[in-house]
Scaffold this motif. Structure first.
Motif, PDB file in Angstrom:
ATOM      1  N   UNK A 194       0.818  -1.209   0.000  1.00  0.00           N
ATOM      2  CA  UNK A 194       0.000   0.000   0.000  1.00  0.00           C
ATOM      3  C   UNK A 194       0.848   1.253   0.000  1.00  0.00           C
ATOM      4  N   UNK A 195       0.163   2.412  -0.253  1.00  0.00           N
ATOM      5  CA  UNK A 195       0.883   3.672  -0.482  1.00  0.00           C
ATOM      6  C   UNK A 195       1.765   4.116   0.663  1.00  0.00           C
ATOM      7  N   UNK A 196       1.478   3.653   1.898  1.00  0.00           N
ATOM      8  CA  UNK A 196       2.298   4.120   3.025  1.00  0.00           C
ATOM      9  C   UNK A 196       3.460   3.187   3.342  1.00  0.00           C
ATOM     10  N   UNK A 197       3.442   1.983   2.772  1.00  0.00           N
ATOM     11  CA  UNK A 197       4.536   1.051   3.078  1.00  0.00           C
ATOM     12  C   UNK A 197       5.788   1.518   2.352  1.00  0.00           C
ATOM     13  N   UNK A 198       6.985   1.179   2.886  1.00  0.00           N
ATOM     14  CA  UNK A 198       8.223   1.710   2.297  1.00  0.00           C
ATOM     15  C   UNK A 198       8.358   1.383   0.805  1.00  0.00           C
ATOM     16  N   UNK A 199       8.173   0.108   0.421  1.00  0.00           N
ATOM     17  CA  UNK A 199       8.326  -0.204  -1.002  1.00  0.00           C
ATOM     18  C   UNK A 199       7.139   0.329  -1.803  1.00  0.00           C
ATOM     19  N   UNK A 200       5.986   0.427  -1.144  1.00  0.00           N
ATOM     20  CA  UNK A 200       4.807   0.991  -1.804  1.00  0.00           C
ATOM     21  C   UNK A 200       5.098   2.407  -2.280  1.00  0.00           C
ATOM     22  N   UNK A 201       5.788   3.175  -1.439  1.00  0.00           N
ATOM     23  CA  UNK A 201       6.132   4.565  -1.820  1.00  0.00           C
ATOM     24  C   UNK A 201       7.082   4.585  -3.016  1.00  0.00           C
ATOM     25  N   UNK A 202       8.101   3.714  -2.961  1.00  0.00           N
ATOM     26  CA  UNK A 202       9.052   3.664  -4.075  1.00  0.00           C
ATOM     27  C   UNK A 202       8.314   3.253  -5.361  1.00  0.00           C
ATOM     28  N   UNK A 203       7.450   2.217  -5.232  1.00  0.00           N
ATOM     29  CA  UNK A 203       6.738   1.711  -6.414  1.00  0.00           C
ATOM     30  C   UNK A 203       5.865   2.808  -7.024  1.00  0.00           C
ATOM     31  N   UNK A 204       5.232   3.625  -6.166  1.00  0.00           N
ATOM     32  CA  UNK A 204       4.397   4.714  -6.687  1.00  0.00           C
ATOM     33  C   UNK A 204       5.243   5.775  -7.395  1.00  0.00           C
ATOM     34  N   UNK A 205       6.400   6.102  -6.797  1.00  0.00           N
ATOM     35  CA  UNK A 205       7.265   7.091  -7.458  1.00  0.00           C
ATOM     36  C   UNK A 205       7.708   6.558  -8.828  1.00  0.00           C
ATOM     37  N   UNK A 206       8.040   5.253  -8.874  1.00  0.00           N
ATOM     38  CA  UNK A 206       8.459   4.677 -10.167  1.00  0.00           C
ATOM     39  C   UNK A 206       7.320   4.830 -11.184  1.00  0.00           C
ATOM     40  N   UNK A 207       6.089   4.552 -10.755  1.00  0.00           N
ATOM     41  CA  UNK A 207       4.956   4.672 -11.696  1.00  0.00           C
ATOM     42  C   UNK A 207       4.756   6.119 -12.148  1.00  0.00           C
ATOM     43  N   UNK A 208       4.890   7.048 -11.201  1.00  0.00           N
ATOM     44  CA  UNK A 208       4.748   8.473 -11.580  1.00  0.00           C
ATOM     45  C   UNK A 208       5.806   8.881 -12.596  1.00  0.00           C
ATOM     46  N   UNK A 209       7.056   8.418 -12.351  1.00  0.00           N
ATOM     47  CA  UNK A 209       8.139   8.744 -13.286  1.00  0.00           C
ATOM     48  C   UNK A 209       7.838   8.128 -14.645  1.00  0.00           C
ATOM     49  N   UNK A 210       7.387   6.875 -14.656  1.00  0.00           N
ATOM     50  CA  UNK A 210       7.056   6.215 -15.929  1.00  0.00           C
ATOM     51  C   UNK A 210       6.012   7.018 -16.701  1.00  0.00           C
ATOM     52  N   UNK A 211       4.949   7.463 -15.998  1.00  0.00           N
ATOM     53  CA  UNK A 211       3.885   8.229 -16.663  1.00  0.00           C
ATOM     54  C   UNK A 211       4.441   9.531 -17.224  1.00  0.00           C
ATOM     55  N   UNK A 212       5.250  10.233 -16.393  1.00  0.00           N
ATOM     56  CA  UNK A 212       5.793  11.525 -16.840  1.00  0.00           C
ATOM     57  C   UNK A 212       6.701  11.327 -18.047  1.00  0.00           C
ATOM     58  N   UNK A 213       7.516  10.262 -18.019  1.00  0.00           N
ATOM     59  CA  UNK A 213       8.437  10.042 -19.143  1.00  0.00           C
ATOM     60  C   UNK A 213       7.682   9.640 -20.409  1.00  0.00           C
ATOM     61  N   UNK A 214       6.645   8.809 -20.234  1.00  0.00           N
ATOM     62  CA  UNK A 214       5.868   8.391 -21.405  1.00  0.00           C
ATOM     63  C   UNK A 214       5.243   9.627 -22.071  1.00  0.00           C
ATOM     64  N   UNK A 215       4.699  10.513 -21.240  1.00  0.00           N
ATOM     65  CA  UNK A 215       4.060  11.725 -21.780  1.00  0.00           C
ATOM     66  C   UNK A 215       5.100  12.603 -22.471  1.00  0.00           C
ATOM     67  N   UNK A 216       6.284  12.716 -21.859  1.00  0.00           N
ATOM     68  CA  UNK A 216       7.332  13.563 -22.431  1.00  0.00           C
ATOM     69  C   UNK A 216       7.809  13.010 -23.780  1.00  0.00           C
ATOM     70  N   UNK A 217       8.012  11.689 -23.828  1.00  0.00           N
ATOM     71  CA  UNK A 217       8.489  11.075 -25.079  1.00  0.00           C
ATOM     72  C   UNK A 217       7.432  11.283 -26.177  1.00  0.00           C
ATOM     73  N   UNK A 218       6.146  11.108 -25.826  1.00  0.00           N
ATOM     74  CA  UNK A 218       5.076  11.279 -26.830  1.00  0.00           C
ATOM     75  C   UNK A 218       5.072  12.729 -27.338  1.00  0.00           C
ATOM     76  N   UNK A 219       5.207  13.669 -26.410  1.00  0.00           N
ATOM     77  CA  UNK A 219       5.195  15.092 -26.775  1.00  0.00           C
ATOM     78  C   UNK A 219       6.365  15.400 -27.720  1.00  0.00           C
ATOM     79  N   UNK A 220       7.516  14.854 -27.376  1.00  0.00           N
ATOM     80  CA  UNK A 220       8.714  15.171 -28.160  1.00  0.00           C
ATOM     81  C   UNK A 220       8.684  14.479 -29.517  1.00  0.00           C
ATOM     82  N   UNK A 221       8.123  13.270 -29.582  1.00  0.00           N
ATOM     83  CA  UNK A 221       7.976  12.633 -30.892  1.00  0.00           C
ATOM     84  C   UNK A 221       7.080  13.499 -31.768  1.00  0.00           C
ATOM     85  N   UNK A 222       5.992  14.019 -31.159  1.00  0.00           N
ATOM     86  CA  UNK A 222       5.038  14.828 -31.927  1.00  0.00           C
ATOM     87  C   UNK A 222       5.678  16.143 -32.365  1.00  0.00           C
ATOM     88  N   UNK A 223       6.457  16.749 -31.504  1.00  0.00           N
ATOM     89  CA  UNK A 223       7.068  18.057 -31.825  1.00  0.00           C
ATOM     90  C   UNK A 223       8.198  17.941 -32.823  1.00  0.00           C
TER      91      UNK A 223
END
Ligand code: HEM
Length: 448
Positions: A194-223
Motif C-alpha cells: 500500500x501507499x504508506x509502506x516503504x516499497x509501496x512509496x518507491x513503487x508509486x514514485x516509479x509509476x509516476x516517473x514512468x507516466x511523466x516520461x511516457x508523456x514527455x516522449x510522446x510530446x517530443x515525438x510529436x514536436x
C-alpha cells in the motif's frame, strides 16, 4: 607475475560475514588490509555470492578490459536494479543487446557534443551560488546534487526552463533518492503493502516517473527533434543497424539509467574535488591563476573549457585519489586466465579502482594530491580507471569530466569558500558510492 595456477588467488582469512560488514562500512581499509597481506590479487567471499577475485595490476586489468564481452558479463551483477532501471537498461544488459543500446546512445555522449551543454552547466551553477548563504556553514552535497540533477534534466531529458522543469526536477529528485534506499539491494523487502509502506512509496514514485516520461516522449515525438541538441532528441533520432529506432520502453529505461548513473556520481565527485581543493590552497591558487589568464574577469565561455590543463589535471587527480566506487565487476561465463590464474566460470572478477590508483610505482606518494601527475601526461586506461573500462566504460565519462570542470570553474570564480574549521574529509558510504563525510561542510565568505 605468478606462475599459472588452476586455483583462485589467496582467499582473505577474514570470516565471510565480517567481510561483508567491512565492505559495507570500511571498504578502503579492508582492501588495503587484503593487499598488504596478499599483494596484487586476492579473493573475497561474501555469504551467498560467487567468489570475488580482486585485481590491481594494470596488466591483469588490461586483460579484463580488453577481454571478450561474451565471457566477461557486467550486466548480470546489476540485475537487482531491474525494478527501478527496467530490463532494457544499459547497466543490466550483456552481449548483443548491450552492444545495440550502447551504439544507439554513444553519439549523444561524444566528447565534441559537450560544448553545447556548457552554458546550461554554467548557468545552473551560477544560480546555485546566488542562493547560498554568506558567512554561515552549509553542506555542499545537497547543493551539488541539485546542480547535477538540473543539468541532467535540461541537457539529457531536454526539459526547458519553466514550471515543467520544477515539477520534473522534484519528481526525479524523489526518484533518484530511492537509489539510496537499502530496499533496492534487498529484493525480499520489495513488497508493495500500500501507499504508506516503504516499497509501496518507491513503487508509486516509479509509476509516476514512468507516466511523466511516457508523456514527455510522446510530446517530443510529436514536436520533432529539429534544432534540438539534448540527449533525448539524439536518442529519438538514433537508428540501429536494421534502421529501427529505440522503443518507448527502451527510451524510458535508458533515461532513468542515465539519471541514476550520472547524477549522484558526478555530485559526489564534485564534493571530493572541492574538499581537496579547499584543503590545498596552493592547488586552489593555481586554478584561480589559470582561470584568470583564460577568462579574465568575464564568465567562462564554452570554448575556454579546453584551455584549462591544470583544472583538468586536478579533476583527474581527484578522481584518482578519491574514486567514488572501489571496484568494477564482471562475471566470468567461461574459464579464463587472468594475471596468471586459471579462473573457473562463475567467479566475479573485480578490477580494483582504489588499489590500482594507490600503487606507488604508478603514482609516487600515492596519498598526496598532486595534479602535476596528469599535466601533459598520457593517461593509461589500465592504471587510471575511475570510469571503469573496455566496452563497459562509463558512457558519461566525457560528460562528467566536462561538467566537473565547468561547475568547479564557476564555483571557484564566484564564491570565496573555506572548509568549516577543523573539518577533514573522511570516506562515508552513501548508497553504493563513497562520499566525503558530512557532505563537505563549507562557509562562503564572499560572492562575486
Ligand atoms: C564522476 C562521475 C562518474 C563516475 C565516477 C562514473 C563511474 C562509472 C563506472 C565506474 C561505471 C562502470 C564501468 C565498468 O563497469 O567498467 C559507469 C558506468 C556507466 N555510467 Fe558512469 N560515472 C560517472 C558519471 C556518469 C554520467 C554523467 C553518466 C550519464 C549521464 C553516466 C552513465 C553511465 C552509464 C549508462 C554506465 C553503464 C555503461 C555500460 O554498462 O555500458 N555516468 N560509470
Amino acid at each position: 607475475m605468478p606462475t599459472l595456477s588452476s586455483s583462485l588467488p589467496t582467499p582473505t582469512r577474514v570470516p565471510r560475514v565480517a567481510q561483508v560488514a567491512l565492505w559495507a562500512t570500511r571498504p578502503f581499509a579492508f582492501l588495503d588490509y587484503c593487499a598488504r597481506r596478499h599483494g596484487d590479487a586476492f579473493t573475497m567471499q561474501f555469504p551467498g555470492m560467487p567468489p570475488q577475485v580482486v585485481f590491481s595490476s594494470p596488466a591483469a586489468i588490461r586483460q579484463v578490459f580488453t577481454g571478450d564481452p561474451e565471457v566477461l558479463h557486467a550486466g548480470e551483477g546489476n540485475a537487482f536494479l531491474q525494478p527501478v532501471l527496467g530490463s532494457h537498461s544499459l547497466l543490466l544488459l550483456d552481449r548483443a543487446a548491450h552492444l545495440r543500446q550502447r551504439r544507439l546512445l554513444l553519439p549523444a555522449f561524444h566528447g565534441e557534443r559537450m560544448q553545447s551543454y556548457a552554458t546550461v552547466m554554467r548557468d545552473v551553477t551560477d544560480a546555485a551560488v546566488d542562493r547560498w548563504a554568506l558567512d554561515r556553514p552549509f553542506a555542499l552535497a545537497p547543493e551539488l546534487q541539485a546542480i547535477t540533477l538540473e543539468v541532467i534534466v535540461r541537457t539529457v531529458f531536454g526539459i526547458e526552463q519553466g514550471p515543467r522543469l520544477a515539477d520534473f526536477s522534484r519528481l526525479l529528485a524523489t526518484f533518484a533518492d530511492s537509489g539510496n534506499s537499502p530496499m533496492l539491494f534487498t529484493p525480499p523487502l520489495q513488497i508493495d503493502l500500500g501507499p504508506r509502506s516503504p516499497w509501496g512509496r518507491v513503487a508509486r514514485t516509479i509509476r509516476e516517473v514512468d507516466d511523466a516520461l511516457r508523456a514527455e516522449v510522446a510530446r517530443r515525438r510529436a514536436e520533432g527533434t529539429a534544432g534540438r541538441g539534448d540527449v533525448l532528441s539524439m536518442m529519438l533520432e538514433a537508428r540501429d543497424e536494421h534502421g529501427d529506432p529505440m522503443t518507448d520502453a527502451e527510451l524510458r529505461d535508458e533515461l532513468v539509467t542515465l539519471l541514476m548513473a550520472g547524477h549522484e556520481t558526478t555530485a559526489t565527485s564534485l564534493g571530493w574535488a572541492l574538499a581537496e581543493i579547499l584543503a590545498h590552497p596552493e592547488v586552489a591558487a593555481r586554478i584561480d591563476a589559470e582561470l584568470r589568464a583564460v577568462a579574465g574577469d568575464g564568465p567562462l565561455e564554452p570554448a575556454q573549457v579546453a584551455q584549462l590543463p591544470y583544472l583538468d589535471a586536478t579533476v583527474r587527480e581527484v578522481l584518482r585519489l578519491r574514486p567514488i566506487l572501489p571496484v568494477v565487476a564482471r562475471v566470468l561465463k567461461a574459464p579464463m586466465e587472468i594475471g596468471g590464474y586459471a579462473l573457473p566460470a562463475g567467479v566475479m572478477v573485480m578490477p580494483c579502482i582504489y588499489l590500482t590508483h594507490r600503487r606507488p610505482e604508478l603514482y609516487p606518494e600515492p596519498e598526496a594530491l598532486r595534479p602535476e601527475r596528469f599535466l601533459g601526461a598520457r593517461v593509461d586506461p589500465y592504471a587510471w580507471l575511475p570510469f571503469g573500462g573496455g566496452t563497459r566504460r562509463c558512457i558519461g565519462m566525457a560528460f562528467a569530466l566536462y561538467e566537473m570542470k565547468v561547475v568547479l570553474a564557476t564555483i571557484l570564480r564566484r564564491a570565496r569558500l573555506s572548509l568549516t574549521r577543523g573539518y577533514v574529509a573522511r570516506v562515508a558510504r552513501r548508497g553504493i558510492t563513497l562520499a566525503p563525510s558530512k557532505g563537505t561542510p563549507v562557509v562562503m565568505h564572499a560572492r562575486r
